[in-house]
Design a protein around this motif. Structure first.
Motif, PDB file in Angstrom:
ATOM      1  N   GLU A  15      21.836 -23.079 -25.152  1.00  0.00           N
ATOM      2  CA  GLU A  15      20.773 -24.035 -25.439  1.00  0.00           C
ATOM      3  C   GLU A  15      19.458 -23.574 -24.801  1.00  0.00           C
ATOM      4  N   PRO A  16      18.318 -23.823 -25.467  1.00  0.00           N
ATOM      5  CA  PRO A  16      17.016 -23.398 -24.915  1.00  0.00           C
ATOM      6  C   PRO A  16      16.548 -24.331 -23.798  1.00  0.00           C
ATOM      7  N   ARG A  17      17.154 -24.173 -22.635  1.00  0.00           N
ATOM      8  CA  ARG A  17      16.832 -25.041 -21.503  1.00  0.00           C
ATOM      9  C   ARG A  17      16.319 -24.266 -20.293  1.00  0.00           C
ATOM     10  N   VAL A  18      16.028 -23.001 -20.473  1.00  0.00           N
ATOM     11  CA  VAL A  18      15.611 -22.155 -19.352  1.00  0.00           C
ATOM     12  C   VAL A  18      14.208 -21.632 -19.622  1.00  0.00           C
ATOM     13  N   ILE A  19      13.364 -21.726 -18.626  1.00  0.00           N
ATOM     14  CA  ILE A  19      12.011 -21.164 -18.716  1.00  0.00           C
ATOM     15  C   ILE A  19      11.975 -19.869 -17.915  1.00  0.00           C
ATOM     16  N   LEU A  20      11.659 -18.788 -18.591  1.00  0.00           N
ATOM     17  CA  LEU A  20      11.561 -17.475 -17.947  1.00  0.00           C
ATOM     18  C   LEU A  20      10.097 -17.210 -17.585  1.00  0.00           C
ATOM     19  N   ALA A  21       9.869 -16.864 -16.333  1.00  0.00           N
ATOM     20  CA  ALA A  21       8.506 -16.598 -15.847  1.00  0.00           C
ATOM     21  C   ALA A  21       8.403 -15.167 -15.356  1.00  0.00           C
ATOM     22  N   GLU A  22       7.347 -14.496 -15.787  1.00  0.00           N
ATOM     23  CA  GLU A  22       7.087 -13.125 -15.377  1.00  0.00           C
ATOM     24  C   GLU A  22       5.663 -13.063 -14.848  1.00  0.00           C
ATOM     25  N   ALA A  23       5.497 -12.585 -13.620  1.00  0.00           N
ATOM     26  CA  ALA A  23       4.171 -12.608 -12.987  1.00  0.00           C
ATOM     27  C   ALA A  23       3.856 -11.260 -12.353  1.00  0.00           C
ATOM     28  N   ASP A  24       2.597 -10.889 -12.427  1.00  0.00           N
ATOM     29  CA  ASP A  24       2.066  -9.723 -11.719  1.00  0.00           C
ATOM     30  C   ASP A  24       1.130 -10.222 -10.634  1.00  0.00           C
ATOM     31  N   LEU A  25       1.462  -9.915  -9.395  1.00  0.00           N
ATOM     32  CA  LEU A  25       0.685 -10.391  -8.260  1.00  0.00           C
ATOM     33  C   LEU A  25       0.098  -9.212  -7.502  1.00  0.00           C
ATOM     34  N   ARG A  26      -1.116  -9.383  -7.038  1.00  0.00           N
ATOM     35  CA  ARG A  26      -1.767  -8.358  -6.231  1.00  0.00           C
ATOM     36  C   ARG A  26      -1.288  -8.463  -4.788  1.00  0.00           C
ATOM     37  N   ALA A  27      -0.998  -7.329  -4.177  1.00  0.00           N
ATOM     38  CA  ALA A  27      -0.538  -7.298  -2.785  1.00  0.00           C
ATOM     39  C   ALA A  27      -1.414  -6.343  -1.982  1.00  0.00           C
ATOM     40  N   ASP A  28      -1.961  -6.836  -0.882  1.00  0.00           N
ATOM     41  CA  ASP A  28      -2.735  -6.013   0.045  1.00  0.00           C
ATOM     42  C   ASP A  28      -1.860  -5.717   1.260  1.00  0.00           C
ATOM     43  N   ILE A  29      -1.558  -4.443   1.484  1.00  0.00           N
ATOM     44  CA  ILE A  29      -0.656  -4.025   2.553  1.00  0.00           C
ATOM     45  C   ILE A  29      -1.427  -3.161   3.535  1.00  0.00           C
ATOM     46  N   CYS A  30      -1.376  -3.530   4.806  1.00  0.00           N
ATOM     47  CA  CYS A  30      -2.006  -2.757   5.881  1.00  0.00           C
ATOM     48  C   CYS A  30      -0.941  -2.388   6.909  1.00  0.00           C
ATOM     49  N   LEU A  31      -0.937  -1.137   7.315  1.00  0.00           N
ATOM     50  CA  LEU A  31      -0.004  -0.654   8.327  1.00  0.00           C
ATOM     51  C   LEU A  31      -0.779  -0.337   9.598  1.00  0.00           C
ATOM     52  N   TYR A  32      -0.264  -0.821  10.732  1.00  0.00           N
ATOM     53  CA  TYR A  32      -0.905  -0.596  12.017  1.00  0.00           C
ATOM     54  C   TYR A  32       0.077   0.114  12.947  1.00  0.00           C
ATOM     55  N   GLY A  33      -0.476   0.930  13.831  1.00  0.00           N
ATOM     56  CA  GLY A  33       0.364   1.617  14.805  1.00  0.00           C
ATOM     57  C   GLY A  33      -0.466   2.110  15.972  1.00  0.00           C
ATOM     58  N   GLU A  34       0.195   2.377  17.057  1.00  0.00           N
ATOM     59  CA  GLU A  34      -0.452   2.928  18.243  1.00  0.00           C
ATOM     60  C   GLU A  34       0.164   4.285  18.559  1.00  0.00           C
ATOM     61  N   ARG A  35      -0.682   5.217  18.970  1.00  0.00           N
ATOM     62  CA  ARG A  35      -0.206   6.560  19.290  1.00  0.00           C
ATOM     63  C   ARG A  35      -0.937   7.073  20.518  1.00  0.00           C
ATOM     64  N   LYS A  36      -0.184   7.642  21.427  1.00  0.00           N
ATOM     65  CA  LYS A  36      -0.771   8.262  22.612  1.00  0.00           C
ATOM     66  C   LYS A  36      -1.010   9.743  22.325  1.00  0.00           C
ATOM     67  N   GLN A  37      -2.220  10.188  22.616  1.00  0.00           N
ATOM     68  CA  GLN A  37      -2.606  11.560  22.300  1.00  0.00           C
ATOM     69  C   GLN A  37      -3.333  12.164  23.490  1.00  0.00           C
ATOM     70  N   GLU A  38      -2.888  13.345  23.925  1.00  0.00           N
ATOM     71  CA  GLU A  38      -3.573  14.061  25.007  1.00  0.00           C
ATOM     72  C   GLU A  38      -4.744  14.857  24.424  1.00  0.00           C
ATOM     73  N   LEU A  39      -5.897  14.740  25.057  1.00  0.00           N
ATOM     74  CA  LEU A  39      -7.097  15.412  24.587  1.00  0.00           C
ATOM     75  C   LEU A  39      -7.640  16.343  25.670  1.00  0.00           C
ATOM     76  N   ILE A  40      -8.183  17.460  25.240  1.00  0.00           N
ATOM     77  CA  ILE A  40      -8.818  18.400  26.171  1.00  0.00           C
ATOM     78  C   ILE A  40     -10.237  17.908  26.437  1.00  0.00           C
ATOM     79  N   SER A  41     -10.567  17.780  27.707  1.00  0.00           N
ATOM     80  CA  SER A  41     -11.908  17.309  28.060  1.00  0.00           C
ATOM     81  C   SER A  41     -12.825  18.431  28.524  1.00  0.00           C
ATOM     82  N   ASP A  42     -12.272  19.576  28.979  1.00  0.00           N
ATOM     83  CA  ASP A  42     -13.106  20.688  29.452  1.00  0.00           C
ATOM     84  C   ASP A  42     -12.287  21.971  29.377  1.00  0.00           C
ATOM     85  N   THR A  43     -12.983  23.098  29.324  1.00  0.00           N
ATOM     86  CA  THR A  43     -12.326  24.407  29.269  1.00  0.00           C
ATOM     87  C   THR A  43     -13.106  25.412  30.121  1.00  0.00           C
TER      88      THR A  43
END
Length: 205
Positions: A15-43
């Motif tokens: 029986e036609p008792r079901v409503i089918l829904a199809e949607a396209d949604l925009r998603a904004d994804i941001c990735l964050y992270g922390e990293r320790k890095q050794e830097l040369i300050s003088d030579t």
């Protein structure tokens, strides 16, 4: 862009008792992270002169991350005096933020929850009715001492939404809005971009 397509489908009995829904949604994804890095300050070198070419780079450091829950309770009343609620069929909602402001106590957030309610009535002419309401909310995310040069990223979500019949004329709305705030602090750092070798000058010997 966002799009929504609905079509009619058959249930297990064919029986036609079901409503089918199809949607396209925009998603904004941001990735964050922390990293320790050794830097040369003088030579230095014993057999030549080293010329350092430096640049200033901008960095963003995480100062505070806060996850809060704003609870909204409201009583929705039927406007039609000739109808009573017999049963709640379904409820839908969405939350939005209209204004945010940095204060001494943190981030003041103002917005609204827009809800739609579908219910059965006691009227023979209109046995199914719907009502819509916009409920404002205000909440302060506690992050003290936010400086003017710091960046604030704010996200929100409607984590919970429920409807409860209080009587035949009133429905109690209960909603929980999730608020996520990220505060980052900018900083400047001088780094070595390149090192150039030059012959030692007599005055440097």
């Amino acid at each position: 862009s966002q799009s929504l397509n609905c079509s009619l489908g058959n249930d297990a009995d064919g029986e036609p008792r079901v409503i089918l829904a199809e949607a396209d949604l925009r998603a904004d994804i941001c990735l964050y992270g922390e990293r320790k890095q050794e830097l040369i300050s003088d030579t230095y070198a014993l057999d030549c002169s080293l010329v350092l070419e430096k640049d200033d780079i901008s960095l963003m450091g995480l100062r505070m991350k806060n996850e809060s829950a704003c609870r909204v309770n409201e009583t929705m009343k039927i406007q039609n005096p000739d109808q009573d609620i017999l049963q709640i069929c379904a409820g839908f909602g969405d939350a939005g933020i209209d204004h945010r402001e940095i204060t001494e106590d943190g981030i003041l957030v103002e917005g609204a929850v827009k809800v739609q309610l579908l219910y059965l009535t006691s009227s023979d002419q209109t046995p199914i009715e719907a009502m819509e309401e916009v409920i404002p909310f205000k909440y302060t995310i506690e992050i003290q001492g936010i400086a003017s040069n710091e960046q604030v990223e704010l996200q929100h979500s409607l984590d919970s939404l429920s409807f409860l019949m209080k009587n035949s004329r009133e429905v109690e709305l209960q909603a929980v809005i999730g608020l996520q705030a990220l505060v980052t602090t900018p900083s400047e750092l001088e780094v070595i971009r390149d090192i150039r070798r030059e012959d030692l000058k007599i005055e440097e010997l």
